[in-house]
Structures are given as C-alpha cells and as structure tokens.
Design a protein around this motif. Sequence first.
Motif, mmCIF file in Angstrom:
data_model
loop_
_atom_site.group_PDB
_atom_site.id
_atom_site.type_symbol
_atom_site.label_atom_id
_atom_site.label_comp_id
_atom_site.label_asym_id
_atom_site.label_seq_id
_atom_site.Cartn_x
_atom_site.Cartn_y
_atom_site.Cartn_z
ATOM 1 N N ASP A 73 59.468 58.837 10.341
ATOM 2 C CA ASP A 73 59.529 57.835 11.401
ATOM 3 C C ASP A 73 58.146 57.825 12.034
ATOM 4 O OD1 ASP A 73 60.288 55.963 13.194
ATOM 5 O OD2 ASP A 73 61.576 57.272 14.381
ATOM 6 N N LEU A 74 57.338 56.885 11.648
ATOM 7 C CA LEU A 74 55.911 56.911 11.942
ATOM 8 C C LEU A 74 55.600 56.120 13.209
ATOM 9 C CD1 LEU A 74 53.590 58.267 10.480
ATOM 10 C CD2 LEU A 74 53.108 56.126 9.372
ATOM 11 N N ASP A 75 55.608 56.812 14.343
ATOM 12 C CA ASP A 75 55.138 56.185 15.580
ATOM 13 C C ASP A 75 53.750 56.741 15.901
ATOM 14 O OD1 ASP A 75 55.769 58.722 16.371
ATOM 15 O OD2 ASP A 75 57.176 58.144 17.935
ATOM 16 N N ARG A 76 53.199 56.388 17.051
ATOM 17 C CA ARG A 76 51.823 56.774 17.366
ATOM 18 C C ARG A 76 51.655 58.286 17.464
ATOM 19 N NH1 ARG A 76 50.064 53.480 22.443
ATOM 20 N NH2 ARG A 76 48.724 55.304 22.574
ATOM 21 N N LEU A 77 52.597 58.966 18.099
ATOM 22 C CA LEU A 77 52.487 60.404 18.262
ATOM 23 C C LEU A 77 52.611 61.115 16.922
ATOM 24 C CD1 LEU A 77 52.202 62.741 20.250
ATOM 25 C CD2 LEU A 77 54.690 62.773 20.432
ATOM 26 N N ASN A 78 53.554 60.701 16.102
ATOM 27 C CA ASN A 78 53.716 61.313 14.781
ATOM 28 C C ASN A 78 52.492 61.070 13.908
ATOM 29 O OD1 ASN A 78 56.240 62.193 15.489
ATOM 30 N ND2 ASN A 78 57.293 60.490 14.518
ATOM 31 N N LEU A 79 51.878 59.925 14.068
ATOM 32 C CA LEU A 79 50.688 59.601 13.288
ATOM 33 C C LEU A 79 49.520 60.516 13.665
ATOM 34 C CD1 LEU A 79 49.873 57.631 11.088
ATOM 35 C CD2 LEU A 79 49.121 56.060 12.853
ATOM 36 N N ILE A 80 49.376 60.806 14.946
ATOM 37 C CA ILE A 80 48.313 61.722 15.381
ATOM 38 C C ILE A 80 48.548 63.118 14.814
ATOM 39 C CG2 ILE A 80 47.353 62.905 17.403
ATOM 40 C CD1 ILE A 80 47.805 60.276 18.936
ATOM 41 N N PHE A 81 49.794 63.594 14.874
ATOM 42 C CA PHE A 81 50.101 64.903 14.311
ATOM 43 C C PHE A 81 49.909 64.926 12.798
ATOM 44 C CE2 PHE A 81 52.321 65.739 18.334
ATOM 45 C CZ PHE A 81 51.782 66.980 18.607
ATOM 46 N N ALA A 82 50.193 63.829 12.132
ATOM 47 C CA ALA A 82 49.976 63.764 10.680
ATOM 48 C C ALA A 82 48.489 63.840 10.356
ATOM 49 C CB ALA A 82 50.575 62.486 10.117
ATOM 50 N N TYR A 83 47.663 63.149 11.136
ATOM 51 C CA TYR A 83 46.210 63.243 10.933
ATOM 52 C C TYR A 83 45.725 64.678 11.140
ATOM 53 C CZ TYR A 83 45.915 58.114 11.153
ATOM 54 O OH TYR A 83 46.053 56.771 10.915
ATOM 55 N N LEU A 84 46.203 65.329 12.198
ATOM 56 C CA LEU A 84 45.795 66.708 12.466
ATOM 57 C C LEU A 84 46.288 67.664 11.380
ATOM 58 C CD1 LEU A 84 46.306 66.913 16.319
ATOM 59 C CD2 LEU A 84 44.160 66.740 15.057
ATOM 60 N N PHE A 85 47.495 67.444 10.874
ATOM 61 C CA PHE A 85 48.021 68.283 9.803
ATOM 62 C C PHE A 85 47.173 68.144 8.546
ATOM 63 C CE2 PHE A 85 50.603 68.788 6.004
ATOM 64 C CZ PHE A 85 51.053 70.092 6.179
ATOM 65 N N HIS A 86 46.802 66.925 8.208
ATOM 66 C CA HIS A 86 45.973 66.717 7.025
ATOM 67 C C HIS A 86 44.592 67.340 7.197
ATOM 68 C CE1 HIS A 86 49.104 63.854 5.921
ATOM 69 N NE2 HIS A 86 48.673 64.009 4.684
ATOM 70 N N LEU A 87 44.037 67.255 8.392
ATOM 71 C CA LEU A 87 42.752 67.877 8.658
ATOM 72 C C LEU A 87 42.857 69.395 8.533
ATOM 73 C CD1 LEU A 87 39.799 67.585 9.602
ATOM 74 C CD2 LEU A 87 40.666 67.782 11.938
ATOM 75 N N ALA A 88 43.913 69.976 9.071
ATOM 76 C CA ALA A 88 44.107 71.428 8.969
ATOM 77 C C ALA A 88 44.312 71.864 7.518
ATOM 78 C CB ALA A 88 45.298 71.861 9.827
ATOM 79 N N ALA A 89 45.046 71.070 6.752
ATOM 80 C CA ALA A 89 45.270 71.401 5.349
ATOM 81 C C ALA A 89 43.967 71.317 4.569
ATOM 82 C CB ALA A 89 46.302 70.466 4.737
ATOM 83 N N LEU A 90 43.140 70.331 4.873
ATOM 84 C CA LEU A 90 41.848 70.210 4.198
ATOM 85 C C LEU A 90 40.933 71.371 4.557
ATOM 86 C CD1 LEU A 90 39.925 68.559 2.434
ATOM 87 C CD2 LEU A 90 39.219 67.359 4.505
ATOM 88 N N LEU A 91 40.865 71.719 5.844
ATOM 89 C CA LEU A 91 40.037 72.843 6.255
ATOM 90 C C LEU A 91 40.551 74.158 5.690
ATOM 91 C CD1 LEU A 91 39.276 71.911 9.954
ATOM 92 C CD2 LEU A 91 37.765 71.727 7.983
ATOM 93 N N GLY A 92 41.859 74.296 5.541
ATOM 94 C CA GLY A 92 42.426 75.489 4.913
ATOM 95 C C GLY A 92 42.098 75.575 3.435
ATOM 96 N N GLY A 93 41.962 74.438 2.788
ATOM 97 C CA GLY A 93 41.621 74.417 1.368
ATOM 98 C C GLY A 93 40.150 74.678 1.099
ATOM 99 N N ILE A 94 39.333 74.379 2.101
ATOM 100 C CA ILE A 94 37.892 74.595 1.937
ATOM 101 C C ILE A 94 37.618 76.047 2.197
ATOM 102 C CG2 ILE A 94 35.613 74.079 2.879
ATOM 103 C CD1 ILE A 94 36.612 71.299 3.504
#
Length: 87
Positions: free
Chosen positions: A66-87
């Motif tokens: 259910d993609l609202d504005r708050l969920n979208l911000i958390f999704a962006y942060l999750f993807h950033l954290a996953a990318l930084l964890g992979g690096i």
Amino acid sequence: MLEWILSLPPYALFFIGAFSLFFLRGIAAQIVTVVVPVLSFAILLFWEQGAYFHYLFLELELTLIDLDRLNLIFAYLFHLAALLGGI
C-alpha cells in the motif's frame, strides 16, 4: 518482456536475490548484493503513489503493498540501506 518485471513488487527481487545467494560464492555473490537493491529501486520508481497489491488468502484480504507517501519514504531508505550493506 520488460513489463512483467516492472509489475513485480519491489520486494520480490530481494527474495529472488536471497535465494540465488545460496548458490553463489565470491565476486558473483557480491555483485548480486549490489545489483538487487539497484534493480528493486528502479522498479519502485515506476510504481506510482497510491498503488496497492492485495491478495485474497483463506477468505482474508492481505495487503502486501500500500504505497502512500510515508511508505514510499521508508522504501527509499530501505533500498539505500540495502545498497550500503551490499557495498
């Protein structure tokens, strides 16, 4: 062919990537841990705000996305954290 990939929920690539890490070692595993968050973020960018993904299971409605504005911000942060964890 690209349409079915873009219709996947963004978290589906994380499940596919985690399953593939079971079979990969070394540099191939490192590449997957960096590529999966990038591809999933690209899919997330194609989803528009207000999108939802419901599934009916045993007469219960499960809301998987259910993609609202708050969920979208958390999704962006999750993807950033996953990318930084992979690096």
